[in-house]
Scaffold this motif. Structure first.
Motif, short mmCIF file in Angstrom:
data_model
loop_
_atom_site.label_atom_id
_atom_site.label_comp_id
_atom_site.label_asym_id
_atom_site.label_seq_id
_atom_site.Cartn_x
_atom_site.Cartn_y
_atom_site.Cartn_z
N CYS A 84 0.82 -1.22 0.00
CA CYS A 84 0.00 0.00 0.00
C CYS A 84 0.85 1.26 0.00
CB CYS A 84 -0.91 0.02 1.22
SG CYS A 84 -1.95 -1.44 1.40
N LEU A 85 2.16 1.12 0.17
CA LEU A 85 3.01 2.30 0.30
C LEU A 85 3.04 3.18 -0.95
CD1 LEU A 85 4.90 3.93 2.06
CD2 LEU A 85 6.80 2.47 1.31
N PRO A 86 3.08 2.64 -2.19
CA PRO A 86 3.09 3.54 -3.34
C PRO A 86 1.91 4.50 -3.36
CG PRO A 86 3.73 1.33 -4.01
CD PRO A 86 3.28 1.22 -2.58
N ASP A 87 0.71 4.02 -3.07
CA ASP A 87 -0.46 4.90 -3.02
C ASP A 87 -0.32 5.94 -1.91
OD1 ASP A 87 -1.86 3.98 -5.19
OD2 ASP A 87 -3.21 2.69 -4.05
N ALA A 88 0.15 5.51 -0.74
CA ALA A 88 0.28 6.43 0.38
C ALA A 88 1.23 7.58 0.06
CB ALA A 88 0.76 5.68 1.62
N VAL A 89 2.36 7.26 -0.53
CA VAL A 89 3.34 8.28 -0.88
C VAL A 89 2.81 9.20 -1.98
CG1 VAL A 89 5.63 8.67 -1.89
CG2 VAL A 89 5.33 6.94 -0.10
N HIS A 90 2.12 8.62 -2.95
CA HIS A 90 1.53 9.43 -4.02
C HIS A 90 0.50 10.39 -3.45
CE1 HIS A 90 -0.26 10.63 -7.78
NE2 HIS A 90 -1.42 10.10 -7.43
N TYR A 91 -0.36 9.91 -2.57
CA TYR A 91 -1.40 10.77 -2.00
C TYR A 91 -0.78 11.88 -1.13
CZ TYR A 91 -4.81 7.23 -3.50
OH TYR A 91 -5.59 6.37 -4.24
N LYS A 92 0.30 11.55 -0.46
CA LYS A 92 1.00 12.56 0.33
C LYS A 92 1.46 13.71 -0.55
CE LYS A 92 5.14 13.22 3.21
NZ LYS A 92 6.34 12.57 3.79
N VAL A 100 8.50 8.08 3.97
CA VAL A 100 7.73 7.67 5.16
C VAL A 100 8.18 8.51 6.35
CG1 VAL A 100 7.22 5.79 6.74
CG2 VAL A 100 7.42 5.34 4.27
N ASP A 101 7.22 9.07 7.07
CA ASP A 101 7.56 9.90 8.23
C ASP A 101 7.89 9.06 9.46
OD1 ASP A 101 7.02 12.80 7.30
OD2 ASP A 101 5.28 11.68 6.59
N GLU A 102 7.11 8.02 9.69
CA GLU A 102 7.42 7.09 10.79
C GLU A 102 7.01 5.68 10.39
OE1 GLU A 102 7.25 7.93 14.99
OE2 GLU A 102 6.26 9.86 14.59
N PHE A 103 7.68 4.71 11.01
CA PHE A 103 7.39 3.31 10.77
C PHE A 103 6.91 2.66 12.06
CE2 PHE A 103 10.69 4.55 7.84
CZ PHE A 103 10.42 3.89 6.65
N ASN A 104 5.85 1.89 11.97
CA ASN A 104 5.50 0.93 13.02
C ASN A 104 5.93 -0.44 12.52
OD1 ASN A 104 4.35 2.68 14.89
ND2 ASN A 104 2.33 2.58 13.95
N VAL A 105 6.85 -1.08 13.21
CA VAL A 105 7.35 -2.38 12.76
C VAL A 105 6.87 -3.45 13.72
CG1 VAL A 105 9.35 -1.39 11.61
CG2 VAL A 105 9.57 -2.16 13.99
N ARG A 130 1.13 13.51 6.20
CA ARG A 130 2.23 12.64 6.56
C ARG A 130 1.88 11.18 6.24
NH1 ARG A 130 5.98 15.06 9.92
NH2 ARG A 130 6.49 13.17 11.09
N VAL A 131 2.90 10.34 6.25
CA VAL A 131 2.71 8.91 5.97
C VAL A 131 3.32 8.08 7.09
CG1 VAL A 131 3.48 6.99 4.50
CG2 VAL A 131 2.63 9.08 3.46
N ILE A 132 2.54 7.10 7.55
CA ILE A 132 3.04 6.07 8.46
C ILE A 132 2.95 4.74 7.72
CG2 ILE A 132 2.64 4.76 10.59
CD1 ILE A 132 1.53 7.28 11.85
N LEU A 133 4.01 3.98 7.77
CA LEU A 133 4.00 2.63 7.20
C LEU A 133 4.03 1.62 8.33
CD1 LEU A 133 4.23 0.47 4.99
CD2 LEU A 133 6.71 0.86 4.98
#
Length: 368
Positions: free
Chosen positions: A104-112, A144-149, A119-122
């Motif tokens: 889902c990251l490509p869409d999130a970055v594009h929308y940002k 990505v601004d922050e990551f939850n791993v 901001r974007v959280i992955l």
């Protein structure tokens, strides 16, 4: 100046009763209960088999590629050269895009890029092989601004393989709610069932699981094998043919998906993780909550992390013979079996998602 309404667009892959979709449902429920002033919407990449699982969880649910939205998108692209999904995002002015998995990251970055100040959280649930399959992954991760791993293994991968600064990474174990199970030590039964969970595809090691079953059943006809999780039509034909040729049809079952995993697992003797790459392994945690010892491959990621202090056996990567030996050890050594049952029961408690959800909420709230 009018204050901007806080809105989050969660981005998920598809609505199935497994892994990331179920964890997203748990997160949405928690966030709805504790942050009623923030609007939650959801976009899925595809419908999946259970889109109803998100009903009542979000204000708006959009599924790419189906229904009226697909029709409008085709018209917009044809006559206006415009993407209807971009239009929706620009209109809503989201403050945060929350990618629930790497796809889902490509869409999130594009929308940002379309929404100033967002901001974007992955929520990263994958290891390197899966990540590398995403086009331009290194450039996307920089946005990505922050990551939850979901595990230490995933965090280390981001740092060591992609050069992500540790300060942007939050460890939020992605287990599930561990029900309070009245644990009763199991006797070695006359019929033993060895199980595993997950979608039937290469990452989960379906070939290795069948190979282990073939060897064990030939030596111990009282042992059964079960695979719990979604299986596609083609895979069912392919691996069904393998079971027939190996004469395993009476000893091996593909159970499909279930909304009550613990109830299916409760009679399992062992959990056999043949995964080649597993960021954590929620089903392993669920099995551990029932006191079921685990066998897994080293270098597969999360499973070895879960077993760092015992509760099962970690064997060399893709070593089917070593897995067979571990199963035989548990069949013949009841004391070792009961000892590891108690250890894994204790070790998985730290993965209860009720401990992680407040941490995820903190990360979201400082980015929304």
């Amino acid at each position: 100046m009018e204050k901007r309404q806080k809105k989050i667009l969660f981005l998920g892959n598809e609505a199935n009763l497994d892994g990331a979709p179920l964890r997203l449902v748990e997160l949405l429920d928690y966030y709805n209960d504790n942050n009623k002033d923030i609007l939650l919407d959801l976009q899925l990449l595809s419908k999946g088999s259970h889109p109803e699982m998100y009903i009542g969880k979000v204000r708006k649910l959009k599924i790419k590629g189906i229904g009226i939205v697909q029709f409008l998108d085709r018209l917009a692209k044809r006559f206006l050269r415009y993407n209807i999904y971009d239009f929706f995002v620009k209109r809503e002015k989201y403050t945060l895009f929350y990618a629930n998995s790497i796809v889902c990251l490509p869409d999130a970055v594009h929308y940002k890029s379309l929404t100033p100040g967002s901001r974007v959280i992955l929520h990263l649930r994958e290891l390197e092989t899966i990540c590398r399959r995403v086009k331009d992954i290194e450039e996307l991760l920089k946005q990505v601004d922050e990551f939850n791993v979901i595990s230490v293994t995933v965090g280390d991968m981001l740092i060591n393989r992609f050069g992500i600064d540790r300060s942007r990474i939050n460890l939020t174990y992605s287990g599930t709610y561990l029900k309070q199970v009245d644990y009763t030590s199991k006797a070695i039964l006359s019929q033993l069932t060895i199980g595993t969970c997950g979608g039937v595809f290469w990452r989960k090691g379906i070939e290795q699981f069948i190979q282990v079953a073939n060897i064990i059943v030939k030596k111990y006809p009282n042992v059964k094998f079960e695979w719990l999780g979604p299986i596609g039509g083609n895979e069912k034909i392919i691996y069904g043919a393998d079971l027939k040729k190996l004469e395993l049809v009476d000893h091996f079952k593909f159970l499909g998906s279930s909304g009550d995993v613990l109830n299916v697992m409760k009679d399992w003797f062992l959990f056999l993780s043949t995964a080649k790459e597993e960021a954590l392994g929620v089903s392993i945690i669920e099995a551990g909550s029932l006191g079921i010892p685990i066998i897994c491959f080293e270098k597969s990621g999360g499973p070895g992390e879960i077993l760092a202090h015992g509760g099962g056996v970690v064997v060399p990567y893709l070593d089917v013979s070593a897995m067979v030996a571990a199963i035989e050890m548990y069949i013949h050594d009841q004391e070792k079996y009961f000892q590891d049952s108690q250890i894994i029961l204790r070790e998985v408690q730290k993965y209860d998602i009720s401990l992680s959800l407040p941490k995820i909420e903190v990360v979201i709230n400082r980015n929304v």
